[in-house]
Every structure is written in structure tokens, then in C-alpha cells.
Design a protein around this motif. Sequence first.
Motif, PDB file in Angstrom:
ATOM      1  N   VAL A  26      -7.706  -8.265 -15.903  1.00 54.91           N
ATOM      2  CA  VAL A  26      -6.258  -8.241 -15.724  1.00 54.91           C
ATOM      3  C   VAL A  26      -5.862  -6.777 -15.569  1.00 54.91           C
ATOM      4  O   VAL A  26      -6.208  -5.945 -16.398  1.00 54.91           O
ATOM      5  N   ASP A  27      -5.164  -6.485 -14.474  1.00 55.89           N
ATOM      6  CA  ASP A  27      -4.737  -5.129 -14.177  1.00 55.89           C
ATOM      7  C   ASP A  27      -3.217  -5.057 -14.247  1.00 55.89           C
ATOM      8  O   ASP A  27      -2.526  -5.879 -13.643  1.00 55.89           O
ATOM      9  N   ILE A  28      -2.701  -4.097 -15.001  1.00 54.87           N
ATOM     10  CA  ILE A  28      -1.258  -3.864 -15.117  1.00 54.87           C
ATOM     11  C   ILE A  28      -1.037  -2.435 -14.633  1.00 54.87           C
ATOM     12  O   ILE A  28      -1.463  -1.490 -15.280  1.00 54.87           O
ATOM     13  N   ARG A  29      -0.384  -2.295 -13.453  1.00 55.98           N
ATOM     14  CA  ARG A  29      -0.335  -0.993 -12.800  1.00 55.98           C
ATOM     15  C   ARG A  29       1.031  -0.721 -12.176  1.00 55.98           C
ATOM     16  O   ARG A  29       1.695  -1.617 -11.685  1.00 55.98           O
ATOM     17  N   THR A  30       1.428   0.557 -12.195  1.00 55.48           N
ATOM     18  CA  THR A  30       2.652   0.993 -11.528  1.00 55.48           C
ATOM     19  C   THR A  30       2.362   1.205 -10.050  1.00 55.48           C
ATOM     20  O   THR A  30       1.326   1.778  -9.688  1.00 55.48           O
ATOM     21  N   TYR A  31       3.288   0.735  -9.212  1.00 54.63           N
ATOM     22  CA  TYR A  31       3.194   0.900  -7.754  1.00 54.63           C
ATOM     23  C   TYR A  31       4.436   1.638  -7.264  1.00 54.63           C
ATOM     24  O   TYR A  31       5.502   1.546  -7.870  1.00 54.63           O
ATOM     25  N   PHE A  32       4.294   2.363  -6.154  1.00 56.39           N
ATOM     26  CA  PHE A  32       5.429   3.027  -5.515  1.00 56.39           C
ATOM     27  C   PHE A  32       5.391   2.710  -4.022  1.00 56.39           C
ATOM     28  O   PHE A  32       4.367   2.259  -3.499  1.00 56.39           O
ATOM     29  N   THR A  33       6.504   2.951  -3.330  1.00 58.46           N
ATOM     30  CA  THR A  33       6.525   2.722  -1.879  1.00 58.46           C
ATOM     31  C   THR A  33       6.250   4.036  -1.161  1.00 58.46           C
ATOM     32  O   THR A  33       6.796   5.078  -1.510  1.00 58.46           O
ATOM     33  N   ASN A  34       5.396   3.956  -0.131  1.00 57.47           N
ATOM     34  CA  ASN A  34       5.132   5.137   0.688  1.00 57.47           C
ATOM     35  C   ASN A  34       6.176   5.217   1.803  1.00 57.47           C
ATOM     36  O   ASN A  34       7.112   4.407   1.854  1.00 57.47           O
ATOM     37  N   ASP A  35       6.033   6.183   2.691  1.00 56.91           N
ATOM     38  CA  ASP A  35       7.007   6.387   3.766  1.00 56.91           C
ATOM     39  C   ASP A  35       7.100   5.201   4.725  1.00 56.91           C
ATOM     40  O   ASP A  35       8.126   5.006   5.380  1.00 56.91           O
ATOM     41  N   GLU A  36       6.041   4.414   4.800  1.00 59.95           N
ATOM     42  CA  GLU A  36       6.043   3.230   5.675  1.00 59.95           C
ATOM     43  C   GLU A  36       6.614   1.994   4.990  1.00 59.95           C
ATOM     44  O   GLU A  36       6.726   0.938   5.582  1.00 59.95           O
ATOM     45  N   GLY A  37       6.936   2.121   3.698  1.00 57.99           N
ATOM     46  CA  GLY A  37       7.494   0.996   2.951  1.00 57.99           C
ATOM     47  C   GLY A  37       6.465   0.099   2.294  1.00 57.99           C
ATOM     48  O   GLY A  37       6.801  -0.962   1.784  1.00 57.99           O
ATOM     49  N   ASP A  38       5.201   0.522   2.302  1.00 58.12           N
ATOM     50  CA  ASP A  38       4.137  -0.265   1.666  1.00 58.12           C
ATOM     51  C   ASP A  38       4.064   0.084   0.182  1.00 58.12           C
ATOM     52  O   ASP A  38       4.253   1.241  -0.210  1.00 58.12           O
ATOM     53  N   TRP A  39       3.754  -0.911  -0.653  1.00 56.13           N
ATOM     54  CA  TRP A  39       3.579  -0.682  -2.091  1.00 56.13           C
ATOM     55  C   TRP A  39       2.164  -0.186  -2.331  1.00 56.13           C
ATOM     56  O   TRP A  39       1.181  -0.825  -1.956  1.00 56.13           O
ATOM     57  N   ILE A  40       2.058   0.984  -2.996  1.00 52.02           N
ATOM     58  CA  ILE A  40       0.781   1.656  -3.230  1.00 52.02           C
ATOM     59  C   ILE A  40       0.549   1.783  -4.736  1.00 52.02           C
ATOM     60  O   ILE A  40       1.447   2.217  -5.469  1.00 52.02           O
ATOM     61  N   PRO A  41      -0.670   1.436  -5.230  1.00 46.53           N
ATOM     62  CA  PRO A  41      -0.939   1.567  -6.663  1.00 46.53           C
ATOM     63  C   PRO A  41      -1.079   3.029  -7.075  1.00 46.53           C
ATOM     64  O   PRO A  41      -1.547   3.861  -6.302  1.00 46.53           O
ATOM     65  N   THR A  42      -0.654   3.336  -8.289  1.00 44.72           N
ATOM     66  CA  THR A  42      -0.822   4.674  -8.851  1.00 44.72           C
ATOM     67  C   THR A  42      -1.970   4.649  -9.854  1.00 44.72           C
ATOM     68  O   THR A  42      -2.549   3.595 -10.128  1.00 44.72           O
ATOM     69  N   LYS A  43      -2.264   5.804 -10.432  1.00 48.63           N
ATOM     70  CA  LYS A  43      -3.265   5.882 -11.492  1.00 48.63           C
ATOM     71  C   LYS A  43      -2.688   5.421 -12.827  1.00 48.63           C
ATOM     72  O   LYS A  43      -3.419   5.253 -13.790  1.00 48.63           O
ATOM     73  N   LYS A  44      -1.360   5.230 -12.869  1.00 45.92           N
ATOM     74  CA  LYS A  44      -0.694   4.818 -14.108  1.00 45.92           C
ATOM     75  C   LYS A  44      -0.871   3.311 -14.285  1.00 45.92           C
ATOM     76  O   LYS A  44      -0.231   2.512 -13.614  1.00 45.92           O
ATOM     77  N   GLY A  45      -1.757   2.939 -15.178  1.00 45.42           N
ATOM     78  CA  GLY A  45      -1.994   1.529 -15.413  1.00 45.42           C
ATOM     79  C   GLY A  45      -3.100   1.331 -16.428  1.00 45.42           C
ATOM     80  O   GLY A  45      -3.673   2.285 -16.954  1.00 45.42           O
ATOM     81  N   ILE A  46      -3.376   0.071 -16.665  1.00 46.16           N
ATOM     82  CA  ILE A  46      -4.422  -0.288 -17.626  1.00 46.16           C
ATOM     83  C   ILE A  46      -5.072  -1.581 -17.167  1.00 46.16           C
ATOM     84  O   ILE A  46      -4.426  -2.431 -16.558  1.00 46.16           O
ATOM     85  N   THR A  47      -6.352  -1.700 -17.440  1.00 46.11           N
ATOM     86  CA  THR A  47      -7.111  -2.890 -17.073  1.00 46.11           C
ATOM     87  C   THR A  47      -7.722  -3.480 -18.330  1.00 46.11           C
ATOM     88  O   THR A  47      -8.300  -2.758 -19.142  1.00 46.11           O
ATOM     89  N   PHE A  48      -7.548  -4.791 -18.492  1.00 47.75           N
ATOM     90  CA  PHE A  48      -8.083  -5.495 -19.656  1.00 47.75           C
ATOM     91  C   PHE A  48      -9.204  -6.428 -19.234  1.00 47.75           C
ATOM     92  O   PHE A  48      -9.077  -7.164 -18.259  1.00 47.75           O
ATOM     93  N   SER A  49     -10.273  -6.414 -20.002  1.00 43.53           N
ATOM     94  CA  SER A  49     -11.328  -7.409 -19.805  1.00 43.53           C
ATOM     95  C   SER A  49     -10.857  -8.718 -20.431  1.00 43.53           C
ATOM     96  O   SER A  49      -9.985  -8.707 -21.305  1.00 43.53           O
TER      97      SER A  49
END
Length: 68
Positions: A26-49
Motif C-alpha cells: 500500500v503506497d500513500i504518496r503526495t502528487y503534484f501537477t506538472n506543466d502539462e497537467g499530469d499528476w506526478i508522484p513526489t518523494k513525500k510518501g510512505i509504503t506499507f507491506s
Amino acid sequence: MQIGEIEKGKDKIIISIKEFKGKQYVDIRTYFTNDEGDWIPTKKGITFSPENIDDAIRYLQDAKKQLG
């Protein structure tokens, strides 16, 4: 596979199921929009087994109770 998302100002937090080396997480991650309007994942997040999900849920529920 995306499970859900939470708005966070201009960004959003996406909860999803990811696979790595044949194992699901399970991945819980912050995303932002780039100049093209696509949602891009950041390094800010956490992954749970799968083994840690129940503990994470319990601790979040405990935190919610303490907040009132």
C-alpha cells in the motif's frame, strides 16, 4: 491500482496498491501537477507491506481518538 485520494491544497495524496519484486504494497504518496497537467508522484510518501497495514490503521485510529 488507485484506491482513493485526499485533496491537499494544490496537491493531492493518493492511496494505491503497488507491486514491487512480485509483492504488493500500500503506497500513500503526495502528487503534484506538472506543466502539462499530469499528476506526478513526489518523494513525500510512505509504503506499507501487508504485514504492517493493521498496525498502521490501529495507530491512525488511536490518533483520531486522541484528537477528539
